[in-house]
Scaffold this motif. Structure first.
Motif, short mmCIF file in Angstrom:
data_model
loop_
_atom_site.label_atom_id
_atom_site.label_comp_id
_atom_site.label_asym_id
_atom_site.label_seq_id
_atom_site.Cartn_x
_atom_site.Cartn_y
_atom_site.Cartn_z
N THR A 81 0.80 -1.22 0.00
CA THR A 81 0.00 0.00 0.00
C THR A 81 0.84 1.28 0.00
OG1 THR A 81 -0.21 -0.28 2.39
CG2 THR A 81 -2.06 -1.02 1.04
N PHE A 82 2.15 1.14 0.18
CA PHE A 82 3.04 2.31 0.26
C PHE A 82 2.95 3.20 -0.98
CE2 PHE A 82 7.15 4.17 -0.94
CZ PHE A 82 7.26 5.13 0.06
N HIS A 83 3.01 2.62 -2.17
CA HIS A 83 3.07 3.43 -3.39
C HIS A 83 1.80 4.25 -3.60
CE1 HIS A 83 6.07 0.20 -4.23
NE2 HIS A 83 6.78 1.29 -4.43
N SER A 84 0.67 3.66 -3.32
CA SER A 84 -0.58 4.39 -3.48
C SER A 84 -0.66 5.58 -2.53
CB SER A 84 -1.77 3.45 -3.24
OG SER A 84 -2.98 4.16 -3.26
N LEU A 85 -0.31 5.35 -1.26
CA LEU A 85 -0.38 6.44 -0.27
C LEU A 85 0.67 7.51 -0.53
CD1 LEU A 85 -1.08 4.46 2.99
CD2 LEU A 85 -2.62 6.00 1.79
N SER A 86 1.89 7.12 -0.81
CA SER A 86 2.93 8.11 -1.08
C SER A 86 2.62 8.87 -2.37
CB SER A 86 4.32 7.48 -1.13
OG SER A 86 4.38 6.46 -2.11
N GLY A 87 2.02 8.16 -3.35
CA GLY A 87 1.62 8.83 -4.59
C GLY A 87 0.54 9.88 -4.35
N ARG A 88 -0.38 9.59 -3.45
CA ARG A 88 -1.42 10.59 -3.13
C ARG A 88 -0.82 11.78 -2.39
NH1 ARG A 88 -6.16 7.49 -0.47
NH2 ARG A 88 -4.90 5.62 -0.57
N ALA A 89 0.15 11.54 -1.53
CA ALA A 89 0.80 12.65 -0.84
C ALA A 89 1.55 13.53 -1.84
CB ALA A 89 1.76 12.12 0.23
N VAL A 90 2.27 12.91 -2.76
CA VAL A 90 2.99 13.66 -3.80
C VAL A 90 2.00 14.41 -4.68
CG1 VAL A 90 4.41 13.37 -5.88
CG2 VAL A 90 5.06 12.22 -3.74
N THR A 91 0.90 13.77 -5.04
CA THR A 91 -0.14 14.41 -5.83
C THR A 91 -0.64 15.68 -5.15
OG1 THR A 91 -0.82 12.33 -6.85
CG2 THR A 91 -2.45 14.10 -6.82
N SER A 92 -0.84 15.61 -3.84
CA SER A 92 -1.30 16.78 -3.10
C SER A 92 -0.28 17.90 -3.15
CB SER A 92 -1.60 16.40 -1.64
OG SER A 92 -2.67 15.50 -1.59
N LEU A 93 1.00 17.57 -2.99
CA LEU A 93 2.04 18.60 -3.09
C LEU A 93 2.03 19.25 -4.47
CD1 LEU A 93 5.02 16.81 -1.30
CD2 LEU A 93 3.77 18.82 -0.48
N ILE A 94 1.87 18.44 -5.50
CA ILE A 94 1.84 18.97 -6.87
C ILE A 94 0.66 19.91 -7.05
CG2 ILE A 94 1.59 18.38 -9.31
CD1 ILE A 94 2.95 15.64 -8.57
N ALA A 95 -0.52 19.47 -6.63
CA ALA A 95 -1.73 20.28 -6.83
C ALA A 95 -1.70 21.57 -6.03
CB ALA A 95 -2.97 19.46 -6.45
N ILE A 96 -1.07 21.55 -4.88
CA ILE A 96 -1.06 22.73 -4.02
C ILE A 96 0.04 23.71 -4.42
CG2 ILE A 96 -0.58 23.52 -1.66
CD1 ILE A 96 -2.05 20.90 -0.78
N MET A 97 1.24 23.21 -4.72
CA MET A 97 2.34 24.14 -4.94
C MET A 97 2.94 24.14 -6.34
SD MET A 97 5.43 22.40 -2.72
CE MET A 97 6.64 23.55 -3.29
N ASN A 98 2.58 23.17 -7.19
CA ASN A 98 3.06 23.12 -8.58
C ASN A 98 4.57 23.32 -8.66
OD1 ASN A 98 2.54 25.02 -11.58
ND2 ASN A 98 2.66 22.82 -11.42
N PRO A 99 5.35 22.44 -7.97
CA PRO A 99 6.80 22.63 -7.91
C PRO A 99 7.52 22.20 -9.18
CG PRO A 99 6.23 20.61 -6.80
CD PRO A 99 4.93 21.26 -7.22
N GLU A 100 8.73 22.65 -9.32
CA GLU A 100 9.60 22.26 -10.43
C GLU A 100 10.12 20.84 -10.19
OE1 GLU A 100 13.32 21.89 -12.72
OE2 GLU A 100 13.22 21.95 -10.56
N THR A 101 10.44 20.52 -8.94
CA THR A 101 11.00 19.22 -8.57
C THR A 101 10.45 18.80 -7.21
OG1 THR A 101 13.08 19.70 -9.71
CG2 THR A 101 13.15 17.97 -8.04
N ILE A 102 10.23 17.51 -7.05
CA ILE A 102 9.98 16.92 -5.74
C ILE A 102 11.02 15.83 -5.55
CG2 ILE A 102 8.42 15.62 -4.23
CD1 ILE A 102 6.07 16.91 -5.67
N ALA A 103 11.81 15.97 -4.51
CA ALA A 103 12.79 14.94 -4.15
C ALA A 103 12.16 14.05 -3.09
CB ALA A 103 14.07 15.58 -3.63
N LEU A 104 12.28 12.75 -3.27
CA LEU A 104 11.75 11.77 -2.33
C LEU A 104 12.90 11.19 -1.54
CD1 LEU A 104 9.39 9.93 -4.84
CD2 LEU A 104 8.82 11.81 -3.29
N THR A 105 12.71 11.06 -0.26
CA THR A 105 13.78 10.56 0.60
C THR A 105 13.18 9.74 1.74
OG1 THR A 105 15.83 11.20 1.72
CG2 THR A 105 13.90 12.60 2.11
N GLY A 106 14.05 9.07 2.47
CA GLY A 106 13.63 8.29 3.61
C GLY A 106 13.86 6.80 3.40
N SER A 107 13.91 6.09 4.49
CA SER A 107 14.23 4.66 4.45
C SER A 107 13.15 3.82 3.79
CB SER A 107 14.49 4.16 5.88
OG SER A 107 13.38 4.46 6.72
#
Length: 142
Positions: A81-107
């Motif tokens: 279920t990780f990919h679906s949830l992290s994808g929704r979090a990233v989607t929210s960042l995109i929709a809210i701030m429309n960034p040039e880049t999103i770097a993903l990090t963490g174990s």
């Protein structure tokens, strides 16, 4: 010597931003998915750290995922279920701030996850609005 004291995600995104050497002010985010923690993000908007009025910016674990925090924690730590949830979090960042880049990090994130998370985000975000997604393997260096 200038010294900046801030939370870890704000300093990570600030360092990441500085290393990119942009010629003009950009918006970028760093989203972290770490074991034994909830997800979080740091954001640079127009070349400046975005903190929000109560310094709550980036608390992506509080997005309305439709489940309790206990269940969210369990599902983020489950590869099924990780990919679906992290994808929704990233989607929210995109929709809210429309960034040039999103770097993903963490174990919880590895290099093979970046494209899967991108594909999850493309279920909601048109390709023309997709930022660059990349893995930030050593965020402490930033």
């Amino acid at each position: 010597m200038e010294v900046i004291v801030d939370n870890n995600m704000n300093l990570t995104v600030y360092g990441f931003y500085q290393k990119q050497g942009y010629d003009e002010e950009k918006s970028v985010a760093v989203a972290t998915f770490i074991e034994v923690c909830f997800s979080g993000a740091g954001m640079m908007v127009g070349g400046h750290i975005h903190r929000g009025i109560t310094c709550f910016t980036g608390e992506i674990a509080f997005l309305p995922f439709g489940m309790s925090h206990d269940e969210l924690y369990r599902q983020l730590h489950d590869r099924a279920t990780f990919h679906s949830l992290s994808g929704r979090a990233v989607t929210s960042l995109i929709a809210i701030m429309n960034p040039e880049t999103i770097a993903l990090t963490g174990s919880l994130v590895d290099s093979g996850d970046v494209d899967i998370i991108r594909q999850e985000s493309l279920k909601y975000i048109p390709e023309m609005h997709m930022p660059k997604l990349r893995l930030l393997e050593h965020p402490d260096e930033d």
